[in-house]
Design a protein around this motif. Structure first.
Motif, PDB file in Angstrom:
ATOM      1  N   LYS A  62       0.831  -1.202   0.000  1.00 23.54           N
ATOM      2  CA  LYS A  62       0.000   0.000   0.000  1.00 23.54           C
ATOM      3  C   LYS A  62       0.866   1.253   0.000  1.00 23.54           C
ATOM      4  N   LYS A  63       1.974   1.198   0.757  1.00 28.44           N
ATOM      5  CA  LYS A  63       2.894   2.337   0.786  1.00 28.44           C
ATOM      6  C   LYS A  63       3.495   2.588  -0.595  1.00 28.44           C
ATOM      7  N   GLU A  64       3.837   1.482  -1.310  1.00 32.27           N
ATOM      8  CA  GLU A  64       4.422   1.616  -2.640  1.00 32.27           C
ATOM      9  C   GLU A  64       3.434   2.248  -3.613  1.00 32.27           C
ATOM     10  N   ILE A  65       2.158   1.871  -3.486  1.00 34.43           N
ATOM     11  CA  ILE A  65       1.126   2.452  -4.357  1.00 34.43           C
ATOM     12  C   ILE A  65       1.061   3.957  -4.141  1.00 34.43           C
ATOM     13  N   SER A  66       1.005   4.386  -2.869  1.00 36.92           N
ATOM     14  CA  SER A  66       0.916   5.821  -2.574  1.00 36.92           C
ATOM     15  C   SER A  66       2.178   6.552  -3.029  1.00 36.92           C
ATOM     16  N   LYS A  67       3.314   5.906  -2.887  1.00 31.99           N
ATOM     17  CA  LYS A  67       4.586   6.493  -3.304  1.00 31.99           C
ATOM     18  C   LYS A  67       4.617   6.707  -4.815  1.00 31.99           C
ATOM     19  N   ASP A  68       4.228   5.685  -5.584  1.00 29.25           N
ATOM     20  CA  ASP A  68       4.299   5.762  -7.039  1.00 29.25           C
ATOM     21  C   ASP A  68       3.270   6.734  -7.607  1.00 29.25           C
ATOM     22  N   VAL A  69       2.045   6.684  -7.101  1.00 33.09           N
ATOM     23  CA  VAL A  69       0.995   7.563  -7.627  1.00 33.09           C
ATOM     24  C   VAL A  69       1.303   9.024  -7.293  1.00 33.09           C
ATOM     25  N   SER A  70       1.745   9.287  -6.078  1.00 31.43           N
ATOM     26  CA  SER A  70       2.061  10.669  -5.694  1.00 31.43           C
ATOM     27  C   SER A  70       3.251  11.192  -6.487  1.00 31.43           C
ATOM     28  N   ALA A  71       4.205  10.313  -6.829  1.00 29.56           N
ATOM     29  CA  ALA A  71       5.368  10.742  -7.613  1.00 29.56           C
ATOM     30  C   ALA A  71       4.950  11.228  -8.992  1.00 29.56           C
ATOM     31  N   PHE A 168      12.723   6.351 -14.398  1.00 32.04           N
ATOM     32  CA  PHE A 168      11.912   5.154 -14.168  1.00 32.04           C
ATOM     33  C   PHE A 168      11.597   4.903 -12.691  1.00 32.04           C
ATOM     34  N   GLU A 169      12.047   5.767 -11.800  1.00 30.81           N
ATOM     35  CA  GLU A 169      11.859   5.506 -10.370  1.00 30.81           C
ATOM     36  C   GLU A 169      11.084   6.630  -9.690  1.00 30.81           C
ATOM     37  N   SER A 170      10.602   6.319  -8.489  1.00 24.73           N
ATOM     38  CA  SER A 170      10.004   7.325  -7.615  1.00 24.73           C
ATOM     39  C   SER A 170      11.013   7.627  -6.517  1.00 24.73           C
ATOM     40  N   ILE A 171      11.513   8.856  -6.488  1.00 24.49           N
ATOM     41  CA  ILE A 171      12.559   9.200  -5.527  1.00 24.49           C
ATOM     42  C   ILE A 171      12.119  10.397  -4.680  1.00 24.49           C
ATOM     43  N   PRO A 172      12.652  10.526  -3.450  1.00 26.37           N
ATOM     44  CA  PRO A 172      12.280  11.653  -2.580  1.00 26.37           C
ATOM     45  C   PRO A 172      12.683  12.989  -3.189  1.00 26.37           C
ATOM     46  N   MET A 173      11.903  14.010  -2.902  1.00 25.94           N
ATOM     47  CA  MET A 173      12.148  15.350  -3.418  1.00 25.94           C
ATOM     48  C   MET A 173      12.910  16.192  -2.396  1.00 25.94           C
ATOM     49  N   ASP A 174      13.667  17.147  -2.913  1.00 26.24           N
ATOM     50  CA  ASP A 174      14.332  18.116  -2.052  1.00 26.24           C
ATOM     51  C   ASP A 174      13.329  19.181  -1.618  1.00 26.24           C
ATOM     52  N   ASP A 175      13.707  19.911  -0.584  1.00 28.45           N
ATOM     53  CA  ASP A 175      12.822  20.940  -0.047  1.00 28.45           C
ATOM     54  C   ASP A 175      12.449  21.981  -1.099  1.00 28.45           C
ATOM     55  N   TRP A 176      13.425  22.433  -1.887  1.00 24.25           N
ATOM     56  CA  TRP A 176      13.150  23.474  -2.884  1.00 24.25           C
ATOM     57  C   TRP A 176      12.194  22.963  -3.961  1.00 24.25           C
ATOM     58  N   GLU A 177      12.275  21.659  -4.263  1.00 22.37           N
ATOM     59  CA  GLU A 177      11.379  21.086  -5.271  1.00 22.37           C
ATOM     60  C   GLU A 177       9.938  21.059  -4.766  1.00 22.37           C
ATOM     61  N   ILE A 178       9.781  20.738  -3.501  1.00 21.31           N
ATOM     62  CA  ILE A 178       8.439  20.723  -2.907  1.00 21.31           C
ATOM     63  C   ILE A 178       7.830  22.118  -2.957  1.00 21.31           C
ATOM     64  N   LYS A 179       8.625  23.121  -2.570  1.00 20.45           N
ATOM     65  CA  LYS A 179       8.134  24.505  -2.596  1.00 20.45           C
ATOM     66  C   LYS A 179       7.797  24.946  -4.015  1.00 20.45           C
ATOM     67  N   ASP A 180       8.596  24.488  -4.972  1.00 16.27           N
ATOM     68  CA  ASP A 180       8.372  24.842  -6.367  1.00 16.27           C
ATOM     69  C   ASP A 180       7.034  24.292  -6.862  1.00 16.27           C
ATOM     70  N   ILE A 181       6.701  23.056  -6.471  1.00 13.16           N
ATOM     71  CA  ILE A 181       5.444  22.447  -6.891  1.00 13.16           C
ATOM     72  C   ILE A 181       4.258  23.143  -6.227  1.00 13.16           C
ATOM     73  N   ILE A 182       4.413  23.506  -4.969  1.00 15.67           N
ATOM     74  CA  ILE A 182       3.330  24.194  -4.263  1.00 15.67           C
ATOM     75  C   ILE A 182       2.953  25.496  -4.980  1.00 15.67           C
ATOM     76  N   ASN A 183       3.933  26.112  -5.649  1.00 15.29           N
ATOM     77  CA  ASN A 183       3.691  27.376  -6.351  1.00 15.29           C
ATOM     78  C   ASN A 183       3.247  27.187  -7.801  1.00 15.29           C
ATOM     79  N   ARG A 184       2.922  25.962  -8.196  1.00 20.38           N
ATOM     80  CA  ARG A 184       2.532  25.713  -9.579  1.00 20.38           C
ATOM     81  C   ARG A 184       1.339  26.568 -10.018  1.00 20.38           C
ATOM     82  N   GLN A 185       0.398  26.769  -9.119  1.00 22.46           N
ATOM     83  CA  GLN A 185      -0.811  27.492  -9.492  1.00 22.46           C
ATOM     84  C   GLN A 185      -0.528  28.934  -9.871  1.00 22.46           C
TER      85      GLN A 185
END
Length: 330
Positions: A62-71, A168-185
């Motif tokens: 279940k964790k892998e599903i959430s990891k892959d879909v969220s990626a 081809f993988e789902s990997i953790p994001m850096d802090d700046w990447e997370i902030k960048d996505i939050i500002n997509r709108q």
């Protein structure tokens, strides 16, 4: 789509047409999935294959599903196909080998929806799951096609981490990447597609013949974001290995560059002569697709699996993308 199917059934009855093998654009069928396998469509940033064992009611799966879909939603969206096995050999690791159907009696569409919705925060809006029967309906052996939209904010997996797609993988994001996505709108989001001007099936048959011919591609800009894009410039980059396959533009070696934009020339006519008196930028509204030009390539560009790079620049920034065979012939 159900309405479309009903309309087709009425047409079939009225005209006595055999449309059983007809496939609507975007519709997922067993024929389409088998075509992905026979064509050897490789996994990429927008596509992932998962065997039946990827679905399990144990916590780790279940964790892998959430990891892959969220990626996928944190990156650029895409498709996960549960029920297609990849090759075990290292050199074919990311190629589809065969259908490895999921037991639909044990894992339903509703179960998969619940796992995704309850393990990803915030919930992803617009996700679509299509179950495709691989045998007789009573056997209930299915492939689940999960279509994941690009998110407008960052989505967290069940382990409280944020993931992205990379090689081809789902990997953790850096802090700046997370902030960048939050500002997509608050930014424009332009996707560039190259659409062949001849029917897809006809194009594939001609490519299989191995005979060289020219293919005209329409260059389309799709505004996937929520903001109007006023300034758009696209540059196509290549080298001496691919320049010889471009027939629509006079290209120079060893490097070349082709430019497109949302500019439109303002012209006046004086007698038999035309004069350019200026240019206007035509804004691209959200959810609008605009044709901004065309390129013509030799079929050998695709047969020999060449590629080129594009640079897409808007008022908010620039990104680079590699365009390969799978982007041109889908």
């Amino acid at each position: 789509m159900d309405l479309v199917k009903r309309i087709v059934e009425v047409i079939k009855k009225c005209l006595n047409l055999n449309l059983d093998n007809y496939q609507f654009e975007g519709m997922w069928t067993l024929k389409k999935i088998n075509q992905y396998i026979s064509d050897g469509i490789e996994e990429n940033i927008h596509l992932d294959y998962k065997g039946a064992a990827s679905l399990d009611k144990k916590g780790e799966k279940k964790k892998e599903i959430s990891k892959d879909v969220s990626a996928f939603t944190n990156s650029d969206g895409g498709v996960i196909i549960y029920g297609v096995k990849e090759y075990d050999e290292a050199e074919k690791r990311h190629l589809p080998e065969k259908i490895d159907a999921v037991n639909g009696n044990e894992f339903s569409k509703e179960w998969l929806e619940q796992i995704i919705n309850s393990n990803i925060s915030p919930r992803i809006t617009g996700i679509k799951i299509t179950p495709v029967q691989t045998s007789k309906p009573e056997a209930n052996q299915v492939v689940f096609v999960v279509e994941i939209p690009k998110g407008t904010t960052a989505h967290q997996a069940s382990d409280k981490r944020y993931y992205k797609r990379f090689n081809f993988e789902s990997i953790p994001m850096d802090d700046w990447e997370i902030k960048d996505i939050i500002n997509r709108q608050n930014r424009t989001d332009i996707k560039i597609d190259f659409v062949p001007r001849i029917p897809k099936e006809f194009l594939k048959r001609r490519l299989e013949s191995g005979i060289e011919f020219n293919i005209n591609f329409e260059v389309r800009a799709f505004n996937k974001g929520t903001l109007i894009s006023k300034y758009l410039d696209i540059f196509i980059y290549g080298d001496q290995d691919t320049a010889k396959y471009f027939s629509s533009h006079p290209l120079q070696t060893p490097d070349y560059q082709v430019h497109f934009s949302n500019e439109e020339k303002r012209e006046i006519e004086v007698g038999d002569n035309k004069f350019v008196i200026g240019t206007d930028r035509l804004p691209i509204l959200p959810n609008v697709i605009r044709s901004i030009g065309h390129i013509e390539l030799s079929s050998l560009f695709i047969i020999e699996d060449c590629s080129f790079k594009i640079q897409v620049s808007t008022e908010d920034g620039t990104y680079m993308k590699k365009v390969t065979r799978s982007d041109l012939v889908r």
